[in-house]
Design an enzyme around this catalytic site. Structure first.
Site, PDB file in Angstrom:
ATOM      1  N   SER A 169      27.705  -8.492 -20.075  1.00 20.42           N
ATOM      2  CA  SER A 169      27.292  -9.530 -21.012  1.00 20.42           C
ATOM      3  C   SER A 169      26.103  -9.029 -21.845  1.00 20.42           C
ATOM      4  O   SER A 169      26.238  -8.073 -22.593  1.00 20.42           O
ATOM      5  CB  SER A 169      26.963 -10.821 -20.255  1.00 20.42           C
ATOM      6  OG  SER A 169      26.885 -11.907 -21.145  1.00 20.42           O
ATOM      7  N   LYS A 221      21.492 -32.909 -32.600  1.00 24.66           N
ATOM      8  CA  LYS A 221      20.242 -32.366 -32.062  1.00 24.66           C
ATOM      9  C   LYS A 221      20.400 -32.089 -30.574  1.00 24.66           C
ATOM     10  O   LYS A 221      19.845 -31.144 -30.026  1.00 24.66           O
ATOM     11  CB  LYS A 221      19.092 -33.359 -32.309  1.00 24.66           C
ATOM     12  CG  LYS A 221      17.742 -32.900 -31.779  1.00 24.66           C
ATOM     13  CD  LYS A 221      17.293 -31.624 -32.468  1.00 24.66           C
ATOM     14  CE  LYS A 221      15.931 -31.168 -31.958  1.00 24.66           C
ATOM     15  NZ  LYS A 221      15.532 -29.887 -32.565  1.00 24.66           N
TER      16      LYS A 221
END
Length: 338
Positions: A169, A221
């Site tokens: 990763s 948000k």
């Protein structure tokens, strides 16, 4: 009564001593807190010299005296020739840095200092070996760590990355930046994917009649939340953000290793070194020891390490703790009943 008197005297001495020590500690700690704690120090270790000294010691132990004398004579002549050459020209140097990454890639603070030092001193022909060990973590942290390695590429300094255990990763995001990637046979490589998971306690709160309010300005948000009630719209937006991050990750890898078949390797899977070389994720099977020792035969190998200094307050607190324990031990031994 005599025992109580002796015990009271011992207790008074102990309390007086502890109060005095604490007074000194508080004063010193107050002064220490004013010191800057974000400074570190750069250390250079000449790996080539260490390997030569190791070889010299082993040969001294193993070779017959006559052969060892002949070896020493040849070695002195070689060292003299190298010293003479060093007076007229700088030999090729290989700088080594280590990056053992945590979840947030906080180690990038030291890496950036090491890279800056190397770029400052590097001459044409020098190169860098980075030993990377990480299973990945936060995108922004490993993005910055990868960008630090890319600074070497931008400065035209050849970069090799060695993977001894794992570069998955975010770890592979760093590794793929290199001109050449080495990995041990069973090192874990790849995992070009993005994952996010979090628990939701909303039903538990409702069960106990606990209200949770969250107010935002902007539709997204917050997409998913730990305590509020998640919506299908929020989940879809969250998955969209993950996919966008994955696309950026794939583009990043493709930029440095254009020959990779991303449809095959960017599935989030990981592979061992022997498999990774067949897929093109790495270039050669070798450990960092193999690579460094091979370079040391012809070049000067220097390990660069930047280490943050420990706070004086931390050092003093640890030292005082040990001292107080030792003093109490002595007092208890002295006043222990026969």
């Amino acid at each position: 009564m005599e025992f109580l008197y002796e015990y009271g005297l011992f207790l008074a001495k102990a309390i007086t001593l502890v109060v005095a020590i604490l007074a000194v500690v508080v004063g010193v700690l107050a002064a220490a807190m004013k010191q800057k704690s974000d400074k570190g120090e750069l250390s250079l270790t000449h790996v080539s010299d260490d390997l030569q000294e190791l070889a010299h010691s082993l040969k001294q132990e193993l070779l017959p005296k006559k052969q060892f004398k002949a070896y020493e004579k040849a070695r002195k002549a070689e060292l003299k020739a190298k010293e003479k050459q060093a007076e007229t020209q700088i030999g090729k140097r290989v700088f080594v840095v280590d990056f053992k990454g945590s979840l947030d890639a906080g180690e990038v603070a030291s890496l950036r200092e090491e890279i800056s030092a190397i770029i400052t001193i590097a001459e044409p022909g020098d190169e860098v070996i980075a030993n990377v060990e990480s299973g990945g973590g936060m995108v922004h942290g490993y993005g910055l760590a990868s960008s630090q390695l890319d600074r070497l590429r931008q400065a035209n300094i050849p970069l090799s990355v060695c993977i001894d255990k794992v570069a998955a990763s975010g770890g592979y995001m760093m590794a793929c930046v290199a001109n050449k990637v080495y990995a041990a046979p069973f090192a874990i490589v790849g995992s070009i994917g993005v994952v996010a998971q979090l628990p939701n306690f909303n039903r538990l709160l409702k069960k106990h009649d606990i209200d949770y309010e969250q107010h935002t300005a902007g539709d997204f948000k917050r997409t998913l939340t730990l305590f509020g009630e998640n919506t299908d719209e929020g989940r879809e937006k969250f998955r969209q953000e993950l996919e966008e991050t994955h696309v950026l990750f794939k583009k990043f890898v493709s930029h440095y290793r254009p020959a990779l078949d991303l449809a095959k390797v960017a599935t989030g899977e990981h592979w061992y070194g022997k498999q990774a070389i067949e897929l093109g994720l790495i270039d050669e099977i070798a450990t960092s020891d193999d690579v460094i020792m091979a370079k040391a035969k012809a070049h000067t190998v220097i390990k660069v390490r930047y280490q943050l200094k420990k706070k004086l307050a931390d050092k003093l607190a640890h030292g005082v703790s040990l001292s107080v324990n030792a003093i109490f031990d002595r007092l208890m031994e002295k006043n222990r009943p026969l």
